[in-house]
Design an enzyme around this catalytic site. Structure first.
Site, short mmCIF file in Angstrom:
data_model
loop_
_atom_site.label_atom_id
_atom_site.label_comp_id
_atom_site.label_asym_id
_atom_site.label_seq_id
_atom_site.Cartn_x
_atom_site.Cartn_y
_atom_site.Cartn_z
N GLY A 85 4.00 -2.78 1.01
CA GLY A 85 4.19 -1.61 1.88
C GLY A 85 2.92 -0.96 2.36
N ASP A 86 1.78 -1.32 1.78
CA ASP A 86 0.51 -0.71 2.19
C ASP A 86 -0.56 -1.79 2.21
OD1 ASP A 86 -1.39 1.15 2.90
OD2 ASP A 86 -1.71 1.91 0.87
N LEU A 87 -0.33 -2.81 3.02
CA LEU A 87 -1.23 -3.96 3.06
C LEU A 87 -2.43 -3.63 3.92
CD1 LEU A 87 -1.54 -6.87 2.04
CD2 LEU A 87 -0.50 -7.63 4.17
N ASN A 117 -6.63 -3.18 -0.36
CA ASN A 117 -5.63 -3.53 -1.36
C ASN A 117 -5.51 -5.04 -1.56
OD1 ASN A 117 -4.82 -1.01 -2.22
ND2 ASN A 117 -3.24 -0.80 -0.65
#
Length: 253
Positions: A152-154, A158
Site C-alpha cells: 500500500g505504500d510502495l 520502502n
C-alpha cells in the site's frame, strides 16, 4: 487492560520467555533511535540479537464503539499476517513479535522486527548516485504480487536491497491481499506508485531521472511473473504521466 503479546512461530521458542516477563512497551524506553528515522522506530537488542522496534497509535472512535470488530479487522492485524506471509518467501524482514494495549481511545501497538544490518533502500542508492538494482526489485515485486499481496505504500524508501542480491519490502501497514495472484490493475497501480516515488525523489534532490528505470523494472517484473503481459509492455515505454508533463520532465532531465 494489560499488554497483549503476539509471537511469530519462527521466534516463539527463543523469545517467549523474555518477552512474556517484560513485554515490548518497557523496551521502547531502553531502545536507541534509528538514525534518519521519524521517531517511530528504534533499535533494541534481546538475547544478543538485533531488532527494530516500532511504535504506533491506532484506533480512535472506532476502537471504542466496536472493540471486537476493530481487533479482528484492524489494519495492524492484516499487516502482521501479510508481513509474515512475505517473510516466508524471503521478501521482508522476519516479524518477531507484536503487542498492543489500550490507552484512552487508542491502541498503542509495538512491533518487533528482525534487524537487517546491511543493505540500502532504493532511495539511498539514488541519493549517493549508485544505480539501484531495478531488475531485482521488479522480480521481487512480481513474486510479492503472485502471493496476492499489494503493497500500500510502495516507494523508493520502502524497498531494501541487500548485498547478497535479495530485495526486501518494508512497512506493510497499508497492504492488502487479493487473489492470489493480485489483479492486473492493482499490480499496474503498484508499479505506477513506485515510479512516481522515483520521479519525486529525483526531482526533489535535483538528480537526473534514471531513463532506463521503467524498462529495467519491467524486465525484472516479467521474469518474476513468468511472462511479459501486454500492459507491462506499454508501461515500460515510459513513466506513467500525462504526455505534456512527461515531455517536460524528459526535457529537463
Amino acid at each position: 487492560m494489560e499488554e497483549t503479546l503476539i509471537l511469530s512461530d519462527a521466534w516463539r521458542e527463543r523469545l517467549e520467555g523474555p518477552l512474556s516477563e517484560r513485554g515490548l512497551a518497557p523496551r521502547w524506553v531502553e531502545a536507541s533511535p534509528l538514525p534518519g528515522g521519524r521517531g517511530t522506530a528504534r533499535r533494541v537488542r534481546i538475547l544478543g540479537s538485533g531488532f527494530v522496534l516500532k511504535r504506533e497509535a491506532r484506533g480512535g472512535l472506532s476502537r471504542l464503539l466496536l472493540p471486537d470488530r476493530f481487533l479482528c479487522r484492524t489494519p495492524f492485524r492484516r499487516e502482521w499476517a501479510d508481513a509474515n506471509l512475505a517473510a516466508g518467501e524471503g521478501l521482508c524482514p522476519r516479524p518477531a513479535a507484536r503487542s498492543y494495549r489500550p490507552v484512552g481511545p487508542l491502541f498503542v501497538v509495538y512491533t518487533l522486527l528482525e534487524e537487517v544490518t546491511e543493505g540500502h533502500t532504493l532511495l539511498d542508492s539514488l541519493a549517493v548516485g549508485d544505480p539501484p538494482p531495478w531488475e531485482a526489485a521488479g522480480n521481487a515485486l512480481a513474486r510479492l504480487h503472485r502471493l496476492g499481496l499489494v503493497h500500500g505504500d510502495l516507494n523508493a524508501g520502502n524497498v531494501l536491497a541487500c548485498p547478497a542480491g535479495a530485495i526486501l519490502f518494508l512497512d506493510f501497514r497499508h497492504s492488502r491481499r487479493e487473489g492470489p495472484p493480485a489483479s492486473a490493475r492493482s499490480r499496474r497501480n503498484n508499479l505506477n506508485r513506485l515510479s512516481r516515488s522515483v520521479f519525486k525523489e529525483t526531482w526533489r534532490r535535483g538528480l537526473p531521472f534514471p531513463k532506463a528505470f521503467s524498462g529495467l523494472l519491467a524486465d525484472g517484473y516479467a521474469e518474476g511473473w513468468g511472462h511479459r503481459e501486454d500492459w507491462l509492455r506499454v508501461w515500460a515505454d515510459g513513466p506513467p504521466l500525462p504526455g505534456f508533463l512527461r515531455r517536460a520532465l524528459w526535457t529537463r532531465f
